[in-house]
Design a protein around this motif. Structure first.
Motif, mmCIF file in Angstrom:
data_model
loop_
_atom_site.group_PDB
_atom_site.id
_atom_site.type_symbol
_atom_site.label_atom_id
_atom_site.label_comp_id
_atom_site.label_asym_id
_atom_site.label_seq_id
_atom_site.Cartn_x
_atom_site.Cartn_y
_atom_site.Cartn_z
ATOM 1 N N TRP A 247 1.148 -1.130 0.358
ATOM 2 C CA TRP A 247 0.152 -0.358 0.036
ATOM 3 C C TRP A 247 1.460 1.235 -0.030
ATOM 4 N N GLY A 248 2.220 0.699 0.541
ATOM 5 C CA GLY A 248 2.662 2.574 0.845
ATOM 6 C C GLY A 248 3.474 2.698 2.006
ATOM 7 N N LEU A 249 4.021 3.703 2.313
ATOM 8 C CA LEU A 249 4.198 4.151 3.479
ATOM 9 C C LEU A 249 2.719 4.619 4.799
ATOM 10 N N ASP A 250 1.989 4.053 5.096
ATOM 11 C CA ASP A 250 1.047 4.648 5.862
ATOM 12 C C ASP A 250 0.994 4.680 6.714
ATOM 13 N N ASP B 52 -5.429 -3.090 -6.703
ATOM 14 C CA ASP B 52 -4.565 -2.883 -8.507
ATOM 15 C C ASP B 52 -4.015 -1.846 -8.517
ATOM 16 N N GLN B 53 -4.099 -0.629 -8.151
ATOM 17 C CA GLN B 53 -2.474 0.359 -7.938
ATOM 18 C C GLN B 53 -1.449 -0.315 -7.181
ATOM 19 N N ALA B 54 -1.761 -1.238 -5.405
ATOM 20 C CA ALA B 54 -0.358 -0.649 -5.093
ATOM 21 C C ALA B 54 0.491 -2.251 -5.822
ATOM 22 N N GLY B 55 -0.175 -3.222 -6.693
ATOM 23 C CA GLY B 55 -0.142 -3.681 -7.293
ATOM 24 C C GLY B 55 0.973 -3.023 -8.373
ATOM 25 N N GLU B 56 0.988 -2.272 -8.833
ATOM 26 C CA GLU B 56 1.416 -1.307 -10.064
ATOM 27 C C GLU B 56 2.692 -0.879 -9.628
ATOM 28 N N PHE B 57 2.200 -0.010 -7.764
ATOM 29 C CA PHE B 57 3.771 0.331 -7.155
ATOM 30 C C PHE B 57 4.893 -0.538 -7.130
ATOM 31 N N SER B 58 3.890 -1.520 -6.646
ATOM 32 C CA SER B 58 5.524 -2.813 -5.554
ATOM 33 C C SER B 58 5.534 -2.857 -7.162
ATOM 34 N N SER B 59 5.043 -3.698 -8.195
ATOM 35 C CA SER B 59 5.975 -4.469 -9.271
ATOM 36 C C SER B 59 6.511 -3.737 -10.084
ATOM 37 N N GLU C 56 -12.450 -7.789 3.476
ATOM 38 C CA GLU C 56 -13.266 -7.509 3.781
ATOM 39 C C GLU C 56 -13.812 -6.597 2.308
ATOM 40 N N GLU C 57 -12.706 -5.509 1.674
ATOM 41 C CA GLU C 57 -13.116 -4.410 1.220
ATOM 42 C C GLU C 57 -12.909 -4.700 -0.228
ATOM 43 N N HIS C 58 -11.889 -5.432 -0.188
ATOM 44 C CA HIS C 58 -11.558 -5.652 -1.767
ATOM 45 C C HIS C 58 -11.404 -7.075 -2.151
ATOM 46 N N GLY C 59 -11.745 -7.681 -1.106
ATOM 47 C CA GLY C 59 -11.916 -9.208 -1.341
ATOM 48 C C GLY C 59 -10.424 -10.691 -1.429
ATOM 49 N N LEU C 60 -9.750 -9.532 -0.637
ATOM 50 C CA LEU C 60 -8.493 -10.511 -0.796
ATOM 51 C C LEU C 60 -8.084 -11.401 0.516
ATOM 52 N N PRO C 61 -7.415 -12.739 -0.246
ATOM 53 C CA PRO C 61 -7.214 -13.826 0.347
ATOM 54 C C PRO C 61 -6.349 -13.370 2.169
ATOM 55 N N ILE C 62 -6.738 -12.505 2.863
ATOM 56 C CA ILE C 62 -5.510 -11.881 3.957
ATOM 57 C C ILE C 62 -6.143 -11.761 5.140
ATOM 58 N N GLY C 63 -5.522 -11.252 6.059
ATOM 59 C CA GLY C 63 -6.313 -11.420 7.500
ATOM 60 C C GLY C 63 -4.762 -11.649 8.915
ATOM 61 N N TYR C 64 -6.154 -10.761 9.916
ATOM 62 C CA TYR C 64 -5.448 -10.698 10.936
ATOM 63 C C TYR C 64 -5.510 -11.869 11.805
ATOM 64 N N ASN C 65 -4.488 -12.585 12.401
ATOM 65 C CA ASN C 65 -4.136 -13.136 13.399
ATOM 66 C C ASN C 65 -3.342 -12.749 14.352
#
Length: 286
Positions: free
Chosen positions: A84-87, A120-127, A256-265
């Motif tokens: 996401w960047g420096l957040d 999509d934007q995060a993927g572009e930046f990181s790639s 939940e917002e973006h449908g990503l396979p991530i989660g806090y543990n």
């Protein structure tokens, strides 16, 4: 008689007022009183500042956090953000490290403090960063070089930690032979981006989720073996039920917002953080 009574009342009031003043504003304790040292000791006061550095004609805006109550130079840790960047999440980790006695710099790998708002934007930046490894290394190295010149930073070596995209960055920094005492990756992508590996004698700690569908086990094993071949002391720690992004308390909302396979543990977050701190302590606090 009335004059004498008034005088006595005035004396009593002055004595009472003096006693009250002493209760509200107690006198300074003796320097030899051990309890006074405990009562007047201050905990960490973390302050932050924008930390700019340049390379390739571009300006990057990092986030420097340190304990200003500590006048002694301390070891430095670089924190590399998620895709996401420096957040705020990266800044929070820098603040936590500063409170624990390190000088922490959350680096800006995208330039200008850019932060993505969509995957999509995060993927572009990181790639874009990882596909141009010389430029990625130059950005990291510029931050590292300028940080080493800060008066609050001790010359005992540096470490780097990274999350997600940042985990990939720091693993590849180690693979390229960057002079770091320790490198720690949290749910990072272990895909190699370094064209020519270099020797690395530091420690590498890789924290990964056993339920992380975004990290391939064979790719992770290949990265660990490549790092060992370059001289690194490598530990891979797997958390069986953890998904990608398991250290970020905001991962569930992003999922939940973006449908990503991530989660806090929470358990994996606490355990991996403790292990990371122990490694930082053993490698930086001589």
């Amino acid at each position: 008689m009335r004059t004498l009574f008034t005088f006595l009342c005035l004396i009593a009031w002055l004595l009472t007022g003096s006693a009250i003043a002493q209760e509200v504003n107690p006198p300074a304790a003796s320097e030899t009183d051990p309890e006074s040292e405990l009562l007047t000791a201050w905990g960490p006061r973390v302050e932050s500042e924008v930390f700019e550095y340049t390379t390739g004609g571009e300006t990057y805006q990092g986030y420097l956090a340190r304990n200003v109550n500590d006048e002694k130079p301390r070891p430095a840790v670089l924190v590399v953000h998620e895709w996401w960047g420096l957040d705020d999440y990266a800044r929070t980790r820098a603040d936590q490290l500063a409170a624990l006695g390190f000088v922490a710099l959350a680096v800006d790998m995208y330039g200008g403090g850019q932060v993505a708002t969509h995957p999509d934007q995060a993927g572009e930046f990181s790639s874009e960063v990882l596909q141009d490894w010389p430029a990625a290394r130059a950005r990291f190295e510029a931050a590292m070089t300028q940080l080493s010149q800060h008066p609050a930073v001790a010359d005992t070596g540096m470490a780097a930690i990274g999350y997600c995209f940042g985990g990939s960055v720091v693993m590849n920094m180690a693979l390229s032979g960057m002079p770091l005492e320790a490198v720690i990756s949290f749910h990072g992508d272990p895909t190699p981006a370094v064209p020519t590996p270099g020797e690395f004698s530091g420690a590498v700690q890789i924290h990964t989720g056993g339920a992380d569908s975004l990290v391939k086990r064979e790719t992770l094993a290949a990265m660990a073996l490549a790092l060992k071949a370059q001289g690194a002391d490598v530990d891979v720690i797997t958390y069986p039920q953890a998904l990608h992004g398991f250290t970020n308390p905001g991962a569930d909302a992003l999922s939940e917002e973006h449908g990503l396979p991530i989660g806090y543990n929470a358990a994996a977050d606490a355990s991996s953080w403790q292990a990371a701190l122990l490694l930082l302590d053993s490698t930086l606090n001589q």
